[in-house]
Motif scaffolding. Structure first.
Motif, PDB file in Angstrom:
ATOM      1  N   GLU A   1       0.819  -1.218   0.000  1.00  0.00           N
ATOM      2  CA  GLU A   1       0.000   0.000   0.000  1.00  0.00           C
ATOM      3  C   GLU A   1       0.853   1.269   0.000  1.00  0.00           C
ATOM      4  O   GLU A   1       0.541   2.228  -0.695  1.00  0.00           O
ATOM      5  CB  GLU A   1      -0.967   0.001   1.192  1.00  0.00           C
ATOM      6  CG  GLU A   1      -2.075  -1.035   1.074  1.00  0.00           C
ATOM      7  CD  GLU A   1      -2.822  -0.999  -0.263  1.00  0.00           C
ATOM      8  OE1 GLU A   1      -3.211   0.112  -0.707  1.00  0.00           O
ATOM      9  OE2 GLU A   1      -3.000  -2.071  -0.872  1.00  0.00           O
ATOM     10  N   LYS A   2       1.941   1.253   0.760  1.00  0.00           N
ATOM     11  CA  LYS A   2       2.796   2.444   0.836  1.00  0.00           C
ATOM     12  C   LYS A   2       3.532   2.695  -0.469  1.00  0.00           C
ATOM     13  O   LYS A   2       3.583   3.820  -0.956  1.00  0.00           O
ATOM     14  CB  LYS A   2       3.796   2.311   1.988  1.00  0.00           C
ATOM     15  CG  LYS A   2       3.150   2.470   3.343  1.00  0.00           C
ATOM     16  CD  LYS A   2       4.179   2.455   4.436  1.00  0.00           C
ATOM     17  CE  LYS A   2       3.500   2.645   5.782  1.00  0.00           C
ATOM     18  NZ  LYS A   2       4.452   2.761   6.875  1.00  0.00           N
ATOM     19  N   ILE A   3       4.128   1.652  -1.040  1.00  0.00           N
ATOM     20  CA  ILE A   3       4.897   1.846  -2.266  1.00  0.00           C
ATOM     21  C   ILE A   3       3.965   2.196  -3.434  1.00  0.00           C
ATOM     22  O   ILE A   3       4.280   3.033  -4.271  1.00  0.00           O
ATOM     23  CB  ILE A   3       5.799   0.621  -2.599  1.00  0.00           C
ATOM     24  CG1 ILE A   3       6.853   0.981  -3.651  1.00  0.00           C
ATOM     25  CG2 ILE A   3       5.008  -0.579  -3.061  1.00  0.00           C
ATOM     26  CD1 ILE A   3       8.008   1.748  -3.134  1.00  0.00           C
TER      27      ILE A   3
ATOM     28  N   ARG B   1      12.706  -1.764  -8.823  1.00  0.00           N
ATOM     29  CA  ARG B   1      12.156  -2.160 -10.130  1.00  0.00           C
ATOM     30  C   ARG B   1      11.373  -3.455 -10.012  1.00  0.00           C
ATOM     31  O   ARG B   1      10.261  -3.577 -10.532  1.00  0.00           O
ATOM     32  CB  ARG B   1      13.296  -2.350 -11.151  1.00  0.00           C
ATOM     33  CG  ARG B   1      13.727  -1.110 -11.843  1.00  0.00           C
ATOM     34  CD  ARG B   1      14.513  -1.389 -13.113  1.00  0.00           C
ATOM     35  NE  ARG B   1      15.380  -2.538 -13.048  1.00  0.00           N
ATOM     36  CZ  ARG B   1      16.694  -2.491 -12.892  1.00  0.00           C
ATOM     37  NH1 ARG B   1      17.308  -1.343 -12.782  1.00  0.00           N
ATOM     38  NH2 ARG B   1      17.405  -3.595 -12.857  1.00  0.00           N
ATOM     39  N   TYR B   2      11.954  -4.438  -9.323  1.00  0.00           N
ATOM     40  CA  TYR B   2      11.299  -5.735  -9.198  1.00  0.00           C
ATOM     41  C   TYR B   2       9.970  -5.619  -8.446  1.00  0.00           C
ATOM     42  O   TYR B   2       8.963  -6.196  -8.858  1.00  0.00           O
ATOM     43  CB  TYR B   2      12.219  -6.740  -8.517  1.00  0.00           C
ATOM     44  CG  TYR B   2      11.596  -8.111  -8.457  1.00  0.00           C
ATOM     45  CD1 TYR B   2      11.392  -8.846  -9.621  1.00  0.00           C
ATOM     46  CD2 TYR B   2      11.175  -8.660  -7.254  1.00  0.00           C
ATOM     47  CE1 TYR B   2      10.798 -10.096  -9.588  1.00  0.00           C
ATOM     48  CE2 TYR B   2      10.578  -9.910  -7.203  1.00  0.00           C
ATOM     49  CZ  TYR B   2      10.394 -10.619  -8.374  1.00  0.00           C
ATOM     50  OH  TYR B   2       9.790 -11.853  -8.337  1.00  0.00           O
ATOM     51  N   ARG B   3       9.958  -4.861  -7.367  1.00  0.00           N
ATOM     52  CA  ARG B   3       8.722  -4.718  -6.581  1.00  0.00           C
ATOM     53  C   ARG B   3       7.641  -4.029  -7.406  1.00  0.00           C
ATOM     54  O   ARG B   3       6.476  -4.434  -7.375  1.00  0.00           O
ATOM     55  CB  ARG B   3       9.007  -3.929  -5.293  1.00  0.00           C
ATOM     56  CG  ARG B   3       7.814  -3.811  -4.350  1.00  0.00           C
ATOM     57  CD  ARG B   3       7.421  -5.144  -3.769  1.00  0.00           C
ATOM     58  NE  ARG B   3       6.491  -4.987  -2.662  1.00  0.00           N
ATOM     59  CZ  ARG B   3       5.509  -5.841  -2.392  1.00  0.00           C
ATOM     60  NH1 ARG B   3       5.326  -6.919  -3.133  1.00  0.00           N
ATOM     61  NH2 ARG B   3       4.711  -5.641  -1.371  1.00  0.00           N
ATOM     62  N   LEU B   4       7.992  -3.000  -8.146  1.00  0.00           N
ATOM     63  CA  LEU B   4       7.005  -2.302  -8.977  1.00  0.00           C
ATOM     64  C   LEU B   4       6.460  -3.217 -10.067  1.00  0.00           C
ATOM     65  O   LEU B   4       5.279  -3.154 -10.412  1.00  0.00           O
ATOM     66  CB  LEU B   4       7.613  -1.030  -9.578  1.00  0.00           C
ATOM     67  CG  LEU B   4       7.977   0.065  -8.574  1.00  0.00           C
ATOM     68  CD1 LEU B   4       8.698   1.205  -9.279  1.00  0.00           C
ATOM     69  CD2 LEU B   4       6.750   0.571  -7.823  1.00  0.00           C
ATOM     70  N   GLN B   5       7.321  -4.086 -10.606  1.00  0.00           N
ATOM     71  CA  GLN B   5       6.853  -5.045 -11.612  1.00  0.00           C
ATOM     72  C   GLN B   5       5.953  -6.095 -10.965  1.00  0.00           C
ATOM     73  O   GLN B   5       4.935  -6.480 -11.545  1.00  0.00           O
ATOM     74  CB  GLN B   5       8.036  -5.702 -12.313  1.00  0.00           C
ATOM     75  CG  GLN B   5       8.737  -4.720 -13.246  1.00  0.00           C
ATOM     76  CD  GLN B   5       9.959  -5.312 -13.908  1.00  0.00           C
ATOM     77  OE1 GLN B   5      10.000  -5.405 -15.130  1.00  0.00           O
ATOM     78  NE2 GLN B   5      10.945  -5.704 -13.123  1.00  0.00           N
TER      79      GLN B   5
ATOM     80  N   LEU C   1       2.869  -2.203 -11.562  1.00  0.00           N
ATOM     81  CA  LEU C   1       2.845  -0.748 -11.630  1.00  0.00           C
ATOM     82  C   LEU C   1       3.802  -0.209 -12.699  1.00  0.00           C
ATOM     83  O   LEU C   1       3.671   0.926 -13.118  1.00  0.00           O
ATOM     84  CB  LEU C   1       3.246  -0.147 -10.281  1.00  0.00           C
ATOM     85  CG  LEU C   1       2.284  -0.393  -9.125  1.00  0.00           C
ATOM     86  CD1 LEU C   1       2.906   0.069  -7.817  1.00  0.00           C
ATOM     87  CD2 LEU C   1       0.961   0.326  -9.372  1.00  0.00           C
ATOM     88  N   ALA C   2       4.748  -1.035 -13.115  1.00  0.00           N
ATOM     89  CA  ALA C   2       5.742  -0.565 -14.079  1.00  0.00           C
ATOM     90  C   ALA C   2       6.304  -1.734 -14.869  1.00  0.00           C
ATOM     91  O   ALA C   2       6.246  -2.885 -14.433  1.00  0.00           O
ATOM     92  CB  ALA C   2       6.872   0.166 -13.371  1.00  0.00           C
ATOM     93  N   ARG C   3       6.834  -1.398 -16.028  1.00  0.00           N
ATOM     94  CA  ARG C   3       7.564  -2.341 -16.874  1.00  0.00           C
ATOM     95  C   ARG C   3       8.785  -1.618 -17.388  1.00  0.00           C
ATOM     96  O   ARG C   3       8.728  -0.406 -17.657  1.00  0.00           O
ATOM     97  CB  ARG C   3       6.665  -2.777 -18.030  1.00  0.00           C
ATOM     98  CG  ARG C   3       7.306  -3.810 -18.930  1.00  0.00           C
ATOM     99  CD  ARG C   3       6.308  -4.309 -19.943  1.00  0.00           C
ATOM    100  NE  ARG C   3       7.007  -5.007 -20.985  1.00  0.00           N
ATOM    101  CZ  ARG C   3       6.533  -5.172 -22.208  1.00  0.00           C
ATOM    102  NH1 ARG C   3       5.342  -4.691 -22.525  1.00  0.00           N
ATOM    103  NH2 ARG C   3       7.219  -5.810 -23.115  1.00  0.00           N
ATOM    104  N   PHE C   4       9.898  -2.339 -17.509  1.00  0.00           N
ATOM    105  CA  PHE C   4      11.160  -1.693 -17.861  1.00  0.00           C
ATOM    106  C   PHE C   4      11.767  -2.343 -19.086  1.00  0.00           C
ATOM    107  O   PHE C   4      11.960  -3.538 -19.130  1.00  0.00           O
ATOM    108  CB  PHE C   4      12.142  -1.789 -16.678  1.00  0.00           C
ATOM    109  CG  PHE C   4      11.622  -1.090 -15.459  1.00  0.00           C
ATOM    110  CD1 PHE C   4      11.881   0.242 -15.233  1.00  0.00           C
ATOM    111  CD2 PHE C   4      10.850  -1.789 -14.525  1.00  0.00           C
ATOM    112  CE1 PHE C   4      11.380   0.876 -14.124  1.00  0.00           C
ATOM    113  CE2 PHE C   4      10.359  -1.152 -13.407  1.00  0.00           C
ATOM    114  CZ  PHE C   4      10.628   0.183 -13.197  1.00  0.00           C
TER     115      PHE C   4
END
Length: 197
Positions: A131-133, A183-187, A191-194
């Motif tokens: 929730e925080k991130i 990066r890994y947590r957002l993926q 929430l994100a792709r790189f």
């Protein structure tokens, strides 16, 4: 018995509720270890493979030992969180042997060993609670005038890379993590792709 990601996240959240009033969990590692009766040691290691260990001494004292030569603060925090994961997930302790290598503690989650994978996922959840991130990331994305999408960032070698750099710099500092872990947590959270070099 192996735990599901939901079970691991629940255990990490329990630790956060108990110990973290505000700010990043890495700021209260000492408090967590003291409350759990764990002694912390940093030792210089000649082995480049040794990163950290959760072990018991002959007197049944539990120790978290990490390689003093880890020079990336985010990597160091992830290693401590990983070893705390072994503790809170009740992984079997080895008496005076066994340690985690650079291949065991992977901030980007590429781990085949189920126990190490669980500890890595715990570390990710503990350092960057969902929730925080999510709230921090989406808030920063929304404030970026260049971001055309408000709930997902696809980072390529274009203007999105600049947006990523601003977000990365803020969130790695706030959560005490490396860029790879962020990066890994957002993926993980979709929430994100790189796709950049």
């Amino acid at each position: 018995m192996m735990k599901t990601n939901n079970e691991i996240e629940h255990i990490a959240n329990d630790v956060l509720i108990k110990f973290v009033k505000r700010g990043g969990v890495y700021k209260v590692f000492d408090e967590i270890m003291l409350a759990e009766g764990i002694k912390f040691k940093e030792i210089p290691s000649v082995s480049k493979d040794f990163v950290g260990a959760l072990t018991k001494g002959n007197n049944s004292q539990v120790y978290i030992i990490i390689n003093k030569n880890i020079d990336n603060l985010g990597r160091k925090n992830f290693t401590i969180a990983h070893e705390l994961g072994h503790h809170f997930l009740c992984h079997q302790l080895h008496q005076n042997l066994g340690f985690c290598t650079v291949n065991d503690i992977t901030e980007e989650g590429h781990q085949q060993n189920p126990i190490e994978r669980e500890a890595n996922y715990f570390a990710s959840c503990l350092l960057m609670p969902e929730e925080k991130i999510k709230s921090a990331f989406l808030g920063m994305l929304e404030r970026s005038r260049k971001a055309k999408i408000k709930d997902f960032l696809y980072v390529k070698n274009d203007y999105t890379f600049g947006i990523w750099i601003l977000i990365r710099d803020e969130l790695t500092k706030r959560y005490g993590v490396s860029e790879a872990a962020l990066r890994y947590r957002l993926q993980q959270l979709k929430l994100a792709r790189f796709e950049f070099l």
